[in-house]
Design a protein around this motif. Structure first.
Motif, PDB file in Angstrom:
ATOM      1  N   MET A   1       8.750 -20.848  14.376  1.00  0.00           N
ATOM      2  CA  MET A   1       8.577 -20.612  15.857  1.00  0.00           C
ATOM      3  C   MET A   1       7.351 -20.865  16.133  1.00  0.00           C
ATOM      4  O   MET A   1       6.362 -20.591  15.399  1.00  0.00           O
ATOM      5  CB  MET A   1       8.866 -19.040  15.897  1.00  0.00           C
ATOM      6  CG  MET A   1       8.679 -18.242  17.312  1.00  0.00           C
ATOM      7  SD  MET A   1       8.987 -16.533  17.580  1.00  0.00           S
ATOM      8  CE  MET A   1      10.823 -16.578  17.456  1.00  0.00           C
ATOM      9  N   SER A   2       6.966 -21.323  17.220  1.00  0.00           N
ATOM     10  CA  SER A   2       5.831 -21.960  17.775  1.00  0.00           C
ATOM     11  C   SER A   2       5.307 -20.579  18.772  1.00  0.00           C
ATOM     12  O   SER A   2       6.216 -20.042  19.235  1.00  0.00           O
ATOM     13  CB  SER A   2       5.783 -23.178  18.300  1.00  0.00           C
ATOM     14  OG  SER A   2       6.383 -23.295  19.481  1.00  0.00           O
ATOM     15  N   PRO A   3       3.974 -20.751  19.268  1.00  0.00           N
ATOM     16  CA  PRO A   3       3.499 -19.776  20.361  1.00  0.00           C
ATOM     17  C   PRO A   3       4.117 -20.022  21.551  1.00  0.00           C
ATOM     18  O   PRO A   3       4.418 -19.209  22.287  1.00  0.00           O
ATOM     19  CB  PRO A   3       1.908 -20.026  20.315  1.00  0.00           C
ATOM     20  CG  PRO A   3       1.634 -20.825  19.000  1.00  0.00           C
ATOM     21  CD  PRO A   3       2.779 -21.514  18.519  1.00  0.00           C
ATOM     22  N   VAL A  93       2.651 -15.261  11.515  1.00  0.00           N
ATOM     23  CA  VAL A  93       2.656 -14.943   9.916  1.00  0.00           C
ATOM     24  C   VAL A  93       3.273 -15.854   9.083  1.00  0.00           C
ATOM     25  O   VAL A  93       4.210 -16.532   9.557  1.00  0.00           O
ATOM     26  CB  VAL A  93       3.247 -13.489   9.855  1.00  0.00           C
ATOM     27  CG1 VAL A  93       2.504 -12.457  10.451  1.00  0.00           C
ATOM     28  CG2 VAL A  93       4.501 -13.450  10.196  1.00  0.00           C
ATOM     29  N   PRO A  94       2.968 -16.070   7.952  1.00  0.00           N
ATOM     30  CA  PRO A  94       3.631 -17.008   7.087  1.00  0.00           C
ATOM     31  C   PRO A  94       4.985 -16.783   6.830  1.00  0.00           C
ATOM     32  O   PRO A  94       5.459 -15.434   6.858  1.00  0.00           O
ATOM     33  CB  PRO A  94       2.671 -16.787   5.615  1.00  0.00           C
ATOM     34  CG  PRO A  94       1.579 -16.128   6.047  1.00  0.00           C
ATOM     35  CD  PRO A  94       1.967 -15.218   7.236  1.00  0.00           C
ATOM     36  N   ASP A  95       6.074 -17.650   6.382  1.00  0.00           N
ATOM     37  CA  ASP A  95       7.303 -17.616   6.278  1.00  0.00           C
ATOM     38  C   ASP A  95       7.386 -16.204   5.017  1.00  0.00           C
ATOM     39  O   ASP A  95       8.693 -15.548   5.394  1.00  0.00           O
ATOM     40  CB  ASP A  95       7.954 -18.778   5.631  1.00  0.00           C
ATOM     41  CG  ASP A  95       8.234 -19.847   6.686  1.00  0.00           C
ATOM     42  OD1 ASP A  95       8.178 -19.238   7.917  1.00  0.00           O
ATOM     43  OD2 ASP A  95       8.317 -20.965   6.415  1.00  0.00           O
ATOM     44  N   ASP A  96       6.729 -16.403   4.162  1.00  0.00           N
ATOM     45  CA  ASP A  96       6.813 -15.354   3.116  1.00  0.00           C
ATOM     46  C   ASP A  96       6.734 -13.790   3.449  1.00  0.00           C
ATOM     47  O   ASP A  96       7.303 -12.970   3.000  1.00  0.00           O
ATOM     48  CB  ASP A  96       6.344 -15.773   1.776  1.00  0.00           C
ATOM     49  CG  ASP A  96       4.924 -15.663   2.034  1.00  0.00           C
ATOM     50  OD1 ASP A  96       4.325 -15.463   3.193  1.00  0.00           O
ATOM     51  OD2 ASP A  96       4.047 -15.869   1.055  1.00  0.00           O
ATOM     52  N   ALA A  97       6.018 -13.756   4.838  1.00  0.00           N
ATOM     53  CA  ALA A  97       5.860 -12.292   5.423  1.00  0.00           C
ATOM     54  C   ALA A  97       7.141 -11.767   6.060  1.00  0.00           C
ATOM     55  O   ALA A  97       7.282 -10.655   6.444  1.00  0.00           O
ATOM     56  CB  ALA A  97       4.830 -12.212   5.973  1.00  0.00           C
ATOM     57  N   SER A 111      14.519 -14.810   9.743  1.00  0.00           N
ATOM     58  CA  SER A 111      14.677 -15.218   8.391  1.00  0.00           C
ATOM     59  C   SER A 111      15.160 -16.572   8.348  1.00  0.00           C
ATOM     60  O   SER A 111      14.925 -17.195   7.362  1.00  0.00           O
ATOM     61  CB  SER A 111      15.173 -14.211   7.415  1.00  0.00           C
ATOM     62  OG  SER A 111      16.691 -13.989   7.604  1.00  0.00           O
ATOM     63  N   GLY A 112      16.151 -16.899   9.262  1.00  0.00           N
ATOM     64  CA  GLY A 112      16.702 -18.095   8.833  1.00  0.00           C
ATOM     65  C   GLY A 112      16.567 -19.272  10.029  1.00  0.00           C
ATOM     66  O   GLY A 112      17.325 -20.154  10.408  1.00  0.00           O
ATOM     67  N   GLN A 113      15.269 -19.115  10.482  1.00  0.00           N
ATOM     68  CA  GLN A 113      15.120 -20.306  11.609  1.00  0.00           C
ATOM     69  C   GLN A 113      14.368 -21.467  11.284  1.00  0.00           C
ATOM     70  O   GLN A 113      13.550 -21.984  11.733  1.00  0.00           O
ATOM     71  CB  GLN A 113      14.167 -19.354  12.786  1.00  0.00           C
ATOM     72  CG  GLN A 113      14.934 -18.512  13.595  1.00  0.00           C
ATOM     73  CD  GLN A 113      14.298 -18.153  14.549  1.00  0.00           C
ATOM     74  OE1 GLN A 113      13.001 -18.387  14.838  1.00  0.00           O
ATOM     75  NE2 GLN A 113      14.855 -16.978  15.261  1.00  0.00           N
ATOM     76  N   LEU A 119       7.094 -14.980  13.791  1.00  0.00           N
ATOM     77  CA  LEU A 119       6.532 -13.628  13.996  1.00  0.00           C
ATOM     78  C   LEU A 119       7.429 -12.371  13.459  1.00  0.00           C
ATOM     79  O   LEU A 119       8.651 -12.707  13.357  1.00  0.00           O
ATOM     80  CB  LEU A 119       6.671 -13.436  15.686  1.00  0.00           C
ATOM     81  CG  LEU A 119       5.720 -13.972  16.437  1.00  0.00           C
ATOM     82  CD1 LEU A 119       6.251 -14.008  18.069  1.00  0.00           C
ATOM     83  CD2 LEU A 119       4.042 -13.733  16.291  1.00  0.00           C
ATOM     84  N   PRO A 120       6.726 -11.531  13.022  1.00  0.00           N
ATOM     85  CA  PRO A 120       7.419 -10.428  12.307  1.00  0.00           C
ATOM     86  C   PRO A 120       8.143  -9.724  13.324  1.00  0.00           C
ATOM     87  O   PRO A 120       7.746  -9.753  14.570  1.00  0.00           O
ATOM     88  CB  PRO A 120       6.391  -9.710  11.570  1.00  0.00           C
ATOM     89  CG  PRO A 120       5.265  -9.758  12.575  1.00  0.00           C
ATOM     90  CD  PRO A 120       5.207 -11.111  12.857  1.00  0.00           C
ATOM     91  N   ALA A 121       9.196  -8.917  13.154  1.00  0.00           N
ATOM     92  CA  ALA A 121      10.053  -8.244  14.205  1.00  0.00           C
ATOM     93  C   ALA A 121       9.161  -7.062  14.813  1.00  0.00           C
ATOM     94  O   ALA A 121       9.450  -6.687  15.945  1.00  0.00           O
ATOM     95  CB  ALA A 121      11.460  -7.547  13.208  1.00  0.00           C
ATOM     96  N   GLU A 122       8.283  -6.755  13.816  1.00  0.00           N
ATOM     97  CA  GLU A 122       7.472  -5.486  14.476  1.00  0.00           C
ATOM     98  C   GLU A 122       6.549  -6.165  15.672  1.00  0.00           C
ATOM     99  O   GLU A 122       6.003  -5.185  16.360  1.00  0.00           O
ATOM    100  CB  GLU A 122       6.371  -5.031  13.346  1.00  0.00           C
ATOM    101  CG  GLU A 122       6.988  -4.312  12.185  1.00  0.00           C
ATOM    102  CD  GLU A 122       7.796  -5.327  11.214  1.00  0.00           C
ATOM    103  OE1 GLU A 122       7.346  -6.440  11.171  1.00  0.00           O
ATOM    104  OE2 GLU A 122       8.544  -4.777  10.508  1.00  0.00           O
ATOM    105  N   ALA A 123       6.372  -7.564  15.705  1.00  0.00           N
ATOM    106  CA  ALA A 123       5.462  -7.918  16.787  1.00  0.00           C
ATOM    107  C   ALA A 123       6.206  -7.731  18.166  1.00  0.00           C
ATOM    108  O   ALA A 123       5.599  -7.899  19.029  1.00  0.00           O
ATOM    109  CB  ALA A 123       5.282  -9.296  16.604  1.00  0.00           C
ATOM    110  N   PHE A 124       7.503  -7.448  18.241  1.00  0.00           N
ATOM    111  CA  PHE A 124       8.285  -7.459  19.531  1.00  0.00           C
ATOM    112  C   PHE A 124       8.512  -6.070  19.855  1.00  0.00           C
ATOM    113  O   PHE A 124       9.000  -5.620  20.798  1.00  0.00           O
ATOM    114  CB  PHE A 124       9.604  -7.989  19.292  1.00  0.00           C
ATOM    115  CG  PHE A 124       9.568  -9.442  19.141  1.00  0.00           C
ATOM    116  CD1 PHE A 124       9.437 -10.299  20.284  1.00  0.00           C
ATOM    117  CD2 PHE A 124       9.484  -9.960  17.638  1.00  0.00           C
ATOM    118  CE1 PHE A 124       9.311 -11.792  19.913  1.00  0.00           C
ATOM    119  CE2 PHE A 124       9.478 -11.456  17.439  1.00  0.00           C
ATOM    120  CZ  PHE A 124       9.267 -12.222  18.479  1.00  0.00           C
ATOM    121  N   GLY A 125       7.988  -4.990  18.968  1.00  0.00           N
ATOM    122  CA  GLY A 125       7.797  -3.700  19.121  1.00  0.00           C
ATOM    123  C   GLY A 125       8.321  -2.878  19.961  1.00  0.00           C
ATOM    124  O   GLY A 125       8.407  -1.977  20.658  1.00  0.00           O
TER     125      GLY A 125
END
Length: 125
Positions: A1-3, A93-97, A111-113, A119-125
């Motif tokens: 995912m890019s910005p 964030v890195p893939d492993d996060a 997880s499968g992109q 971005l982690p799910a928490e970023a969409f909060g």
């Protein structure tokens, strides 16, 4: 995912009070304007915080001064919160996060992109 895949929450609302978003690579006029406005909001918050300390340390305030301070601090906190939301949602964030099964709002599986940063799910909060 890019910005550019993640809409940026802008530091202002529409005339009817709705949130405004921008999808761009972060280099255009509106992105620069948003960056400048966020910086001004953060600077204003720092100045207001210093003023609040001065007023509270003096211990000679009136109820009207405290009320005005609370109104101004509330407004400033709302601005700073919006900046934090906007910037946090654009952190990569890195893939492993990203753990298997993490989902963003709308049910998108993060997880499968493919490879790269996400971005982690928490970023969409």
């Amino acid at each position: 995912m890019s910005p550019t895949d993640t809409p940026r929450l802008l530091p202002w609302a529409s005339p009817d009070g709705n949130q405004c978003f921008l999808v761009s690579d972060g280099t255009g006029y509106v992105s620069r304007l948003a960056d400048e406005m966020e910086e001004a909001q953060l600077d204003s918050a720092a100045e207001l915080l210093a003023e609040a300390h001065r007023i509270l340390d003096a211990r000679t305030w009136t109820p009207g001064e405290i009320h005005l301070l609370a109104v101004e601090l509330t407004s400033s906190l709302a601005d700073v919160h919006r900046v934090a939301e906007s910037r946090g949602a654009r952190l990569l964030v890195p893939d492993d996060a990203v753990r298997d099964g993490d989902e963003a709002p709308g049910g998108r599986d993060l997880s499968g992109q493919g490879s790269g940063l996400r971005l982690p799910a928490e970023a969409f909060g």
